[in-house]
Enzyme design. Structure first.
Site, PDB file in Angstrom:
ATOM      1  N   ARG A  14      49.810  38.541  34.924  1.00 24.54           N
ATOM      2  CA  ARG A  14      50.585  38.706  33.699  1.00 24.54           C
ATOM      3  C   ARG A  14      49.925  38.106  32.458  1.00 24.54           C
ATOM      4  NH1 ARG A  14      53.447  39.214  37.885  1.00 24.54           N
ATOM      5  NH2 ARG A  14      52.139  37.505  38.596  1.00 24.54           N
ATOM      6  N   THR A  15      49.514  36.857  32.561  1.00 26.02           N
ATOM      7  CA  THR A  15      49.092  36.157  31.340  1.00 26.02           C
ATOM      8  C   THR A  15      47.831  36.800  30.760  1.00 26.02           C
ATOM      9  OG1 THR A  15      50.009  34.181  32.347  1.00 26.02           O
ATOM     10  CG2 THR A  15      48.706  33.869  30.360  1.00 26.02           C
ATOM     11  N   LYS A  24      27.038  26.977  37.656  1.00 28.27           N
ATOM     12  CA  LYS A  24      25.727  26.282  37.664  1.00 28.27           C
ATOM     13  C   LYS A  24      25.874  24.839  37.195  1.00 28.27           C
ATOM     14  CE  LYS A  24      23.973  30.535  35.719  1.00 28.27           C
ATOM     15  NZ  LYS A  24      23.427  31.013  34.444  1.00 28.27           N
ATOM     16  N   ARG A  79      42.733  29.515  30.954  1.00 28.86           N
ATOM     17  CA  ARG A  79      43.484  29.051  32.137  1.00 28.86           C
ATOM     18  C   ARG A  79      42.533  28.244  33.009  1.00 28.86           C
ATOM     19  NH1 ARG A  79      47.644  32.355  35.827  1.00 28.86           N
ATOM     20  NH2 ARG A  79      48.873  31.867  33.979  1.00 28.86           N
ATOM     21  N   HIS A  81      52.354  25.478  30.284  1.00 29.68           N
ATOM     22  CA  HIS A  81      52.148  26.931  30.159  1.00 29.68           C
ATOM     23  C   HIS A  81      53.008  27.383  28.966  1.00 29.68           C
ATOM     24  CE1 HIS A  81      51.185  30.970  31.047  1.00 29.68           C
ATOM     25  NE2 HIS A  81      51.528  31.043  32.319  1.00 29.68           N
TER      26      HIS A  81
HETATM   27  N1   CP Z   1      53.634  33.879  34.996  1.00 30.37           N
HETATM   28  C1   CP Z   1      52.287  33.801  35.088  1.00 30.37           C
HETATM   29  O1   CP Z   1      51.634  32.889  34.544  1.00 30.37           O
HETATM   30  O2   CP Z   1      51.748  34.799  35.833  1.00 30.37           O
HETATM   31  P1   CP Z   1      50.198  34.995  36.122  1.00 30.37           P
HETATM   32  O3   CP Z   1      49.742  33.829  36.969  1.00 30.37           O
HETATM   33  O4   CP Z   1      50.086  36.301  36.848  1.00 30.37           O
HETATM   34  O5   CP Z   1      49.472  35.007  34.808  1.00 30.37           O
END
Ligand code: CP
Length: 299
Positions: free
Chosen positions: A48-49, A78, A99, A127
């Site tokens: 999603r993100t 590396k 991320r 998040h």
């Molecule tokens: N909700 C969420 O962060 O989903 P993903 O891990 O798929 O990005």
């Protein structure tokens, strides 16, 4: 706002102005970010993100450069430090979505970045864009955020989505929380201390039906397998809560069921047909909310 690292940076006025912008961008395709480049640097898996950020940028006419597995396919493999990677990416992009498996990684990245860094999840830390789209979903579904009761269920210790949502909701009035988890997966004291400091009412329980029966929002979360030191402790806790169709039907008539997704076995597919199920709609709101954020940071 130069970077978005955690929800503490978002006051109510900013959140509401992002939501107004998100409303206006629903279904829109334009060229407002033409010429801008977004880098999506993901050291952990995502559906999603990453895709919703990339879709948001494409809908605004901007370009995306991306690695979906920076652990293997960037020079981190590396031995390059995160800081060096971010310094270099500053020459290639206008904003960076990161991320990373370590809590605090986005803050480290922001410290060496002169382009905006957006935290797309840092370990069991924060998040913030998930929290934004979650509050947006509540506003769109219930028509209000103030005065509601929210039950969060599952792995509240490691679930960054749940942690950020609770922190963001403290910007609103008269919210009460029920935190439903096994003792081993209780919400961290950094978040419960924040609730106490802001005078927000919360209760903690390990009983799913008692914890959810009066809730306006039931926010299910998965047990975060990747944060456990061993498989045995994960296996012991993963089946603790399961929301099935009959438990969904037993919730308040007007309640909504949310989940940041992905789900594993805590939210059965038989719930999908319930009018209370809001989690796929919630995921879809990620696009317009992230379009609003990119517009805010880049235009
Ligand atoms: N909700 C969420 O962060 O989903 P993903 O891990 O798929 O990005």
């Amino acid at each position: 706002m130069d970077h978005l690292i955690n929800t503490e940076q978002l006051d109510r006025k900013t959140v509401e102005s992002l939501f107004t912008l998100a409303d206006s961008l629903e279904g829109v395709r334009n060229n407002s970010l033409s010429g801008k480049i977004l880098a999506t640097l993901f050291y952990e898996p995502s559906t999603r993100t990453r895709f919703s950020f990339e879709s948001a940028m494409a809908r605004l006419g901007g370009a995306v450069i991306s690695t979906e597995n920076a652990k293997e396919f960037s020079s981190a493999a590396k031995g390059e430090t995160l800081e060096d990677t971010i310094r270099v990416m500053n020459s290639y992009a206008d904003a960076l979505v990161l991320r990373h498996p370590e809590a605090g990684a986005a803050e480290r990245a922001a410290r060496v970045s002169s382009i905006p860094v957006i935290n797309a999840g840092d370990g069991a830390g924060h998040h913030p864009t998930q929290a934004l789209l979650d509050v947006y979903t509540i506003q769109k579904s219930l028509g209000k955020v103030d005065g509601i009761t929210v039950a969060l269920v599952g792995d509240l210790k490691n679930g960054r989505a749940a942690r950020s949502l609770v922190a963001l909701l403290t910007q609103f009035s008269s919210i009460s929380f029920t935190l439903v988890s096994p003792p081993e997966l209780k919400m961290g004291s950094d978040i419960t201390d924040l609730l106490t400091k802001r005078g927000v009412v919360f209760t903690e329980t390990d009983d799913l039906s008692r914890g959810t029966r009066d809730a306006d929002v039931v926010y299910m979360t998965r047990v975060q397998k990747e944060r456990f030191p061993d498989v045995d402790s994960y296996e012991r806790l993963k089946g603790k809560y399961v929301l099935n169709r009959s438990s969904a039907d037993a919730l308040k008539e007007t309640a909504i069921i949310m989940h940041p997704l992905p789900r594993v076995d805590e939210l059965l597919p038989e719930v999908d047909a319930s009018p209370k199920a809001m989690y796929f709609k919630q995921a879809s709101y990620g696009v317009s909310v992230r379009m609003a954020l990119l517009t805010h940071l880049l235009s």
